[in-house]
Motif scaffolding. Structure first.
Motif, PDB file in Angstrom:
ATOM      1  N   SER A 262      48.899  18.498  54.397  1.00 16.70           N
ATOM      2  CA  SER A 262      49.221  18.867  55.770  1.00 16.70           C
ATOM      3  C   SER A 262      49.554  17.639  56.617  1.00 16.70           C
ATOM      4  O   SER A 262      50.332  17.718  57.561  1.00 16.70           O
ATOM      5  CB  SER A 262      48.088  19.677  56.396  1.00 16.70           C
ATOM      6  N   ALA A 263      48.979  16.482  56.244  1.00 11.89           N
ATOM      7  CA  ALA A 263      49.284  15.247  56.974  1.00 11.89           C
ATOM      8  C   ALA A 263      50.774  14.915  56.903  1.00 11.89           C
ATOM      9  O   ALA A 263      51.343  14.340  57.823  1.00 11.89           O
ATOM     10  CB  ALA A 263      48.470  14.078  56.417  1.00 11.89           C
TER      11      ALA A 263
ATOM     12  N   TRP B 146      58.979  26.771  50.211  1.00 14.40           N
ATOM     13  CA  TRP B 146      58.948  25.555  51.041  1.00 14.40           C
ATOM     14  C   TRP B 146      59.007  25.892  52.527  1.00 14.40           C
ATOM     15  O   TRP B 146      58.358  25.251  53.345  1.00 14.40           O
ATOM     16  CB  TRP B 146      60.095  24.609  50.652  1.00 14.40           C
ATOM     17  N   LEU B 147      59.777  26.921  52.860  1.00 10.88           N
ATOM     18  CA  LEU B 147      59.840  27.351  54.265  1.00 10.88           C
ATOM     19  C   LEU B 147      58.477  27.851  54.736  1.00 10.88           C
ATOM     20  O   LEU B 147      58.037  27.531  55.841  1.00 10.88           O
ATOM     21  CB  LEU B 147      60.861  28.480  54.423  1.00 10.88           C
ATOM     22  N   ASN B 148      57.811  28.628  53.885  1.00 12.59           N
ATOM     23  CA  ASN B 148      56.469  29.110  54.223  1.00 12.59           C
ATOM     24  C   ASN B 148      55.521  27.951  54.456  1.00 12.59           C
ATOM     25  O   ASN B 148      54.744  27.948  55.408  1.00 12.59           O
ATOM     26  CB  ASN B 148      55.893  29.979  53.092  1.00 12.59           C
TER      27      ASN B 148
ATOM     28  N   THR C  65      53.621  26.987  57.847  1.00 11.88           N
ATOM     29  CA  THR C  65      52.160  26.976  57.856  1.00 11.88           C
ATOM     30  C   THR C  65      51.623  25.696  58.486  1.00 11.88           C
ATOM     31  O   THR C  65      50.636  25.721  59.212  1.00 11.88           O
ATOM     32  CB  THR C  65      51.614  27.073  56.406  1.00 11.88           C
ATOM     33  N   HIS C  66      52.289  24.587  58.176  1.00 13.10           N
ATOM     34  CA  HIS C  66      51.745  23.281  58.568  1.00 13.10           C
ATOM     35  C   HIS C  66      52.371  22.675  59.804  1.00 13.10           C
ATOM     36  O   HIS C  66      51.973  21.603  60.230  1.00 13.10           O
ATOM     37  CB  HIS C  66      51.880  22.289  57.414  1.00 13.10           C
ATOM     38  N   SER C  67      53.411  23.296  60.340  1.00 12.34           N
ATOM     39  CA  SER C  67      54.044  22.678  61.500  1.00 12.34           C
ATOM     40  C   SER C  67      54.534  23.739  62.466  1.00 12.34           C
ATOM     41  O   SER C  67      54.455  24.930  62.205  1.00 12.34           O
ATOM     42  CB  SER C  67      55.184  21.764  61.063  1.00 12.34           C
TER      43      SER C  67
END
Ligand code: GDP
Ligand code: MG
Length: 177
Positions: free
Chosen positions: A78-79, A105-107, A111-113
């Motif tokens: 996530s970093a 990859w889109l998911n 999720t993270h941004s």
């Protein structure tokens, strides 16, 4: 000339994502250093590279992050995504499997941004004309349905590489300024 230019500096974090060996590291090498590695087995050492781009007379810095090959283990952290305002979602036009992975990859990106990350779908290795497995129209229509910019590139022959990065940077600049 104004002395205050540095106060107006823009720094945009942009992430490269996509399956292993689609050409992420080489796209960055071509864009930032005009280099190409014919046999890069894994990542060419850098965590990120900062590239200056001039837009409407303003200097914008794109801080482009490359995975250290950890996408092979499905463990991009996530970093990696934290603070990203732009993304290049890269597949290889000569390997359909890498195009089929884009949804995943889109998911992960979402999720993270932030949902508003400016993203471009990039079909790399457009020089491999005989080996093409994904048509330009398929790329275009996926991009349209997901609200992404779209370009086919070649890190080998340089086509559209600068254009792909600049499309993202210019759009971010337009949104933020
Ligand atoms: P990454 O794992 O996504 O970072 O992919 P790399 O940048 O390491 O590239 C994987 C392999 O594909 C290397 O052998 C590169 O030389 C090759 N490659 C990368 N971009 C291109 C391209 O545009 N055209 C061709 N023909 N090969 C490429
Ligand atoms: Mg790499």
């Amino acid at each position: 000339y104004s002395q205050d230019d540095s106060a107006d500096d823009y720094l945009f974090k942009i992430v490269l994502i996509g399956d292993s060996a689609v050409g992420k590291s080489n796209l960055l090498a071509r864009f930032a250093r005009d280099e190409f590695y014919p046999n890069s087995k894994s990542t060419i050492g850098v965590e990120f590279q900062t590239q200056k781009i001039e837009i409407k007379g303003k200097e914008v810095k794109a801080q482009i992050w490359d995975t250290a090959g950890q996408e092979r283990f499905r463990a991009v952290t996530s970093a990696y995504y934290r603070g990203a305002v732009g993304a290049l979602l890269v597949y290889d036009i000569s390997r359909r499997q890498t195009f089929d992975s884009i949804g995943r990859w889109l998911n992960e990106l979402h999720t993270h941004s932030d949902m508003n990350v400016v993203s471009i779908l990039v079909g790399n290795k457009s020089d491999l004309k005989d080996g093409r497995e994904v048509s330009t129209d398929e790329g275009k229509s996926l991009a349209e349905s997901e609200g992404l910019f779209f370009m086919e590139t070649s890190a080998l022959d340089s086509s559209n590489v600068t254009a792909a990065f600049e499309t993202v940077v210019k759009e971010i600049y337009n949104i933020l300024s």
